[in-house]
Scaffold this active site. Structure first.
Site, PDB file in Angstrom:
ATOM      1  N   GLY A  28      38.802  32.524  47.105  1.00 31.36           N
ATOM      2  CA  GLY A  28      40.429  32.132  47.175  1.00 31.36           C
ATOM      3  C   GLY A  28      40.485  32.139  48.789  1.00 31.36           C
ATOM      4  N   PHE A  29      39.574  32.844  49.615  1.00 30.84           N
ATOM      5  CA  PHE A  29      39.803  32.760  51.009  1.00 30.84           C
ATOM      6  C   PHE A  29      38.932  31.750  51.625  1.00 30.84           C
ATOM      7  CE2 PHE A  29      36.082  35.260  49.547  1.00 30.84           C
ATOM      8  CZ  PHE A  29      35.048  34.758  50.352  1.00 30.84           C
TER       9      PHE A  29
ATOM     10  N   ASP B 152      40.274  46.889  45.526  1.00 29.31           N
ATOM     11  CA  ASP B 152      39.445  46.002  44.482  1.00 29.31           C
ATOM     12  C   ASP B 152      37.900  46.144  44.403  1.00 29.31           C
ATOM     13  OD1 ASP B 152      39.393  43.236  43.387  1.00 29.31           O
ATOM     14  OD2 ASP B 152      39.251  42.251  45.447  1.00 29.31           O
TER      15      ASP B 152
ATOM     16  N   GLY C 222      28.393  31.361  48.732  1.00 31.59           N
ATOM     17  CA  GLY C 222      29.574  31.422  47.805  1.00 31.59           C
ATOM     18  C   GLY C 222      30.721  31.177  48.182  1.00 31.59           C
TER      19      GLY C 222
ATOM     20  N   LYS D 128      31.715  34.790  56.845  1.00 34.39           N
ATOM     21  CA  LYS D 128      33.042  34.700  55.823  1.00 34.39           C
ATOM     22  C   LYS D 128      33.789  33.736  56.538  1.00 34.39           C
ATOM     23  CE  LYS D 128      36.212  37.594  53.000  1.00 34.39           C
ATOM     24  NZ  LYS D 128      36.630  38.943  52.830  1.00 34.39           N
TER      25      LYS D 128
END
Length: 839
Positions: free
Chosen positions: A533-534, A646, A530, A551
């Site tokens: 924004g990061f 979040d 996936g 990530k």
């Protein structure tokens, strides 16, 4: 009577004569006075299944069959006369109760000689006999309500929920599947799937008399060779092995799911579920699936490994203490001869023992011996006492393992799995055990050791030089990491005084960039899980086989650097079964990456919004409770008080057992022990999950997460996103809509329609009640997470909720697009943002 009148009367009489034979009839039962004709259909009570005459493929022969009535694709699941079709010359067909013996029969044109019979003779009065179709798809014959015959006792090529496979030891009935001969001929084909009634039963798929695939023995919860059975989202399994019967049966958790297992003409077994959105059957398991699934792929006394660690290695290997029977054929990849005992390693001598092999499908148990009450240690001793015993294992893998299976003779059809399977203890000679231990403790052979002893001085010099270089590189890397950490400032650092500002937890490993590049195959696109924004998230595997999720912070990202450091520090200090676990990080050159445990079942929003996979209520409630426990740990039980900020469906990941794990701590904040509330000039999070005081004023606290949890709880119950447009509500979000229905005692109307009626009403209403308490407008009115966990787990009196805080009202926009909002906080649907100014 004139000619006109005669013509009119003749026409009317002709209509009344022909009409009964030309109009199809829908029946709910077959009685002695009401047979089923060729154009008639017999329906189950809720019309899930239908029974009638059909022609398969291009055939002109007719059969009586059962099919799904509510599926547009005609899917035949059971056939009465598969070996006795009504041929074109046999005239019109008829399914009826026989007038003499009361059995169920199929007639052609000759109603004195049935084409097919259920082999049932009834002694009761014929008028008490009735045949009907149940909602399970089972055609049954009843006398005064008592079942005397059922079609499920005679399966064809399809296994339905509530249908048994196995053996009725009382009646001698053998329940097994056989494939069709072809798509045009449903007669009994050459492939079959049946349960073998040995001491340790297992399923076999046959081509004629030749086994194609084996399920492995029953482990207490699943077949040893079917690890997919651990996932019980769709169905529950019932396995019975007693003096009356040996059987396995599945039952669907939710009745509106249509699921079946079919054996086809080519020798494949496939389990699939109907997907109404795409109008097709979606496969979720099949066998054989891969070379190691085929029975005896590697011959006797061998093991098939579909995941060899090195590309030049074969998938077939001999078990410890064995060697290829025909070495030259082995190198030609002909493994059919299998393996034999190594010369000089015969067993039943002093000093022998057992070697443990992990994560296996156990060998064929057709001739194995079973003692279900014996412990593992007693099993080992029993095997040692018998010279013919070649291996042993636990019969039941539950609760750490129990029972005893022992093999005597060759070990056939064993394979490995990555992260599941059972332990097998193979009997070996003492010198074999010593050789394996020696091999595992050293990577050098005898020749290499000799070379080392000759050149030890040179090797010492090289190692010393290498060590100096590594120390220098590590120092340079540490300076690079420290420079990165020093360059990123903490937001509102006054709130983080309990964090070690000198850097990241020293216990958290730093990975080399080359390691991550190799693990992700250079960040291959097919490994990408996936984006955000990061940057992107990639799936990978380390050299030890451990799967990871990487990530990767985008190099050109204007956001995420502070969040990166935040997440590293927090997750390195937090450990809980409902929080995602961080394995390490990589800060090298311009790359900044976080390495997590890999969770195969994606995120929660995939299940509750995309609806590609059904999530029953039991599983939903377990997920709700798991999320609540994770938040309770963050707020109260961890050594740091964490505000996530979040919390949303896409930030809840699911592991292989569907356990929820809260992720993405980039926006999280740490509170002091006595701190209650904080203010920020930088509102971050996801609109739709934000509490009113946070979105509008920048005020956040543990009650902010409580609000987000309440929204998430409503989304799990309803299967809808909070941000939407509800025409019958003055509010355009889910919270407002549920509030309206709650006040009118109509809350059940909003429950996810895919659940049907298969849920406990009181428990679901209690969840909605708790959710409304969590989303109350005033933060002080919302319960703490400790109270939420208690209310979820106990049927106690709960206070009435006050009006929720609404962020999206109809007056704000009329297009149905939340982005058109002109008042209140910014709205960007389900995207996390970091730039909105607090009011």
């Amino acid at each position: 009577m004139n000619s006109t009148e005669f013509f009119f009367v003749s026409t009317v009489l002709l209509i009344f004569v022909i009409l009964p034979f030309s109009i199809s009839v829908t029946l709910d039962a077959i009685t002695p006075n009401q047979p089923l004709r060729e154009d008639d259909v017999l329906l189950s009570p809720t019309k899930i299944f239908a029974l009638g005459f059909f022609k398969p493929g291009n055939s002109r022969n007719r059969y009586i069959g059962v099919w799904y009535n509510k599926i547009p694709i005609k899917t035949i699941v059971w056939i009465a006369n598969r070996e006795n079709p009504i041929v074109p010359t046999a005239g019109t067909g008829l399914l009826a109760i026989h007038g003499d013996h009361g059995g169920l029969v199929i007639y052609g044109e000759d109603q004195n000689n049935p084409i097919w019979s259920a082999n049932l003779t009834v002694s009761s009065p014929i008028n008490s006999v009735i045949a009907k179709l149940l909602d399970t798809g089972n055609l049954v014959v009843e006398i005064n309500g008592e079942k005397v015959w059922e079609g499920f006792d005679y399966p064809t090529n399809t296994m339905l929920p509530s249908m048994k496979l196995g053996l009725d030891r009382r009646s001698g009935l053998n329940w097994f599947l056989t494939a069709w001969k072809s798509q045009d001929d449903p007669g009994m084909g050459n492939c079959s799937y049946r349960i073998e009634p040995t001491e340790s039963p297992q399923g076999f798929l046959y081509m004629g008399q030749t086994p194609l695939w084996r399920s492995g023995p029953w482990t207490g919860e699943r077949w040893s060779g079917v690890p997919q059975m651990e996932n019980k989202i769709f169905f529950n399994i019932t396995f019975v092995n007693d003096q009356d019967e040996l059987s396995i049966m599945s039952s669907i958790v939710y009745e509106s799911i249509f699921e079946k297992m079919v054996i086809d003409e080519s020798g494949n077994v496939e389990r699939s579920a109907w997907q109404d959105e795409v109008h097709k059957w979606a496969k979720h398991w099949s066998a054989p699936d891969g070379q190691c699934d085929f029975y005896g792929k590697c011959g006797p006394n061998s093991i098939c490994d579909p995941y060899p660690k090195f590309a030049d290695k074969f998938e077939c290997n001999c078990l410890p203490g064995f060697e290829p029977k025909l070495q030259h054929e082995w190198y030609l990849r002909d493994w059919s001869g299998g393996c034999v005992r190594q010369e000089g390693s015969s067993v039943c001598q002093n000093g022998e023992g057992f070697m443990k092999l992990e994560r296996l499908k156990l060998p064929n148990t057709s001739t194995a011996r079973v003692n279900i009450s014996m412990s593992r240690e007693a099993c080992k001793e029993e095997c040692l006492r018998n010279c013919s015993c070649t291996a042993y294992a636990n019969a039941d893998e539950r609760q750490g393992g129990s029972g005893c299976i022992t093999w005597h003779g060759d070990l056939m059809d064993t394979r490995t799995y990555l992260d599941t399977g059972q332990d097998l203890y193979v009997r070996v000679h003492a010198n074999v055990s010593a050789q394996h231990e020696k091999k595992s403790n050293s990577s050098f052979g005898k020749k290499m050791k000799l070379g080392v002893s000759v050149a030890c001085g040179l090797l010492f010099f090289l190692l010393f030089s290498l060590a100096c270089w590594l120390v220098k590189r590590k120092r340079n890397g540490k300076r690079s990491q420290d420079k990165f950490l020093a360059s990123t400032s903490w937001e509102d650092s006054s709130a983080t005084t309990n964090i070690d500002e000198s850097g990241i937890n020293s216990e958290l490993p730093f990975f080399e960039l080359s390691t991550i590049v190799k693990a992700t195959n250079n960040f291959a696109s097919n490994n990408q899980l996936g984006t955000g924004g990061f940057g992107s998230v990639y799936k990978g595997a380390l050299d030890n086989g451990k799967e990871i999720a990487v990530k990767r912070l985008a190099k050109n990202s204007g956001q995420g650097i502070g969040e990166f450091k935040n997440e590293v520090v927090l997750l390195s200090k937090l450990q809980h079964r409902n929080l995602v676990r961080i394995i390490g990080c990589c800060v090298q050159d311009e790359e900044k990456m976080l390495i997590y445990e890999y969770l195969p079942n994606k995120s929660l929003d995939f299940f509750i919004f995309a609806k590609e996979v059904f999530l029953d209520w039991i599983r939903r409630f377990e997920i709700i409770c798991g999320i609540a426990r994770g938040i309770l740990y963050l707020h109260q039980d961890s050594r740091l008080r964490i505000i996530h900020r979040d919390l949303k469906a896409s930030n809840v990941l699911l592991d292989s057992a569907m356990n929820p794990k809260i992720s993405d701590f980039g926006m999280a904040r740490i509170f002091g022990a006595e701190q209650i509330e904080a203010n920020t000039n930088r509102v971050v999070g996801t609109y739709g999950y934000m509490s009113p005081e946070y979105a509008m004023k920048g005020l956040f606290s543990v009650k902010s997460d409580i609000y987000s949890f309440g929204v998430l709880l409503l989304e799990i119950v309803t299967g809808r996103k909070n941000i939407g447009y509800y025409h019958d509500s003055p509010y355009s979000n889910l919270v407002g809509h549920v509030w309206d229905l709650w006040k009118e005692n109509r809350a059940l109307e909003i429950i996810d329609s895919s659940l049907g009626e298969s849920y406990p009403v009181n428990e679901v209403l209690r969840c909605i009640h708790i959710a409304l308490l969590c989303v109350q407008e005033q933060a002080k009115d919302r319960p703490l997470m400790s109270a939420v966990v208690f209310m979820l787990g106990n049927d106690v009196a709960i206070p009435s909720p006050k009006q929720p805080g609404f962020l999206l009202k109809r007056g704000y926009h009329t297009s149905g697009d939340p982005s058109s909002n002109t008042d209140g906080a910014y709205s960007i649907n389900d995207m996390t943002y970091t730039e909105a100014e607090g009011r």
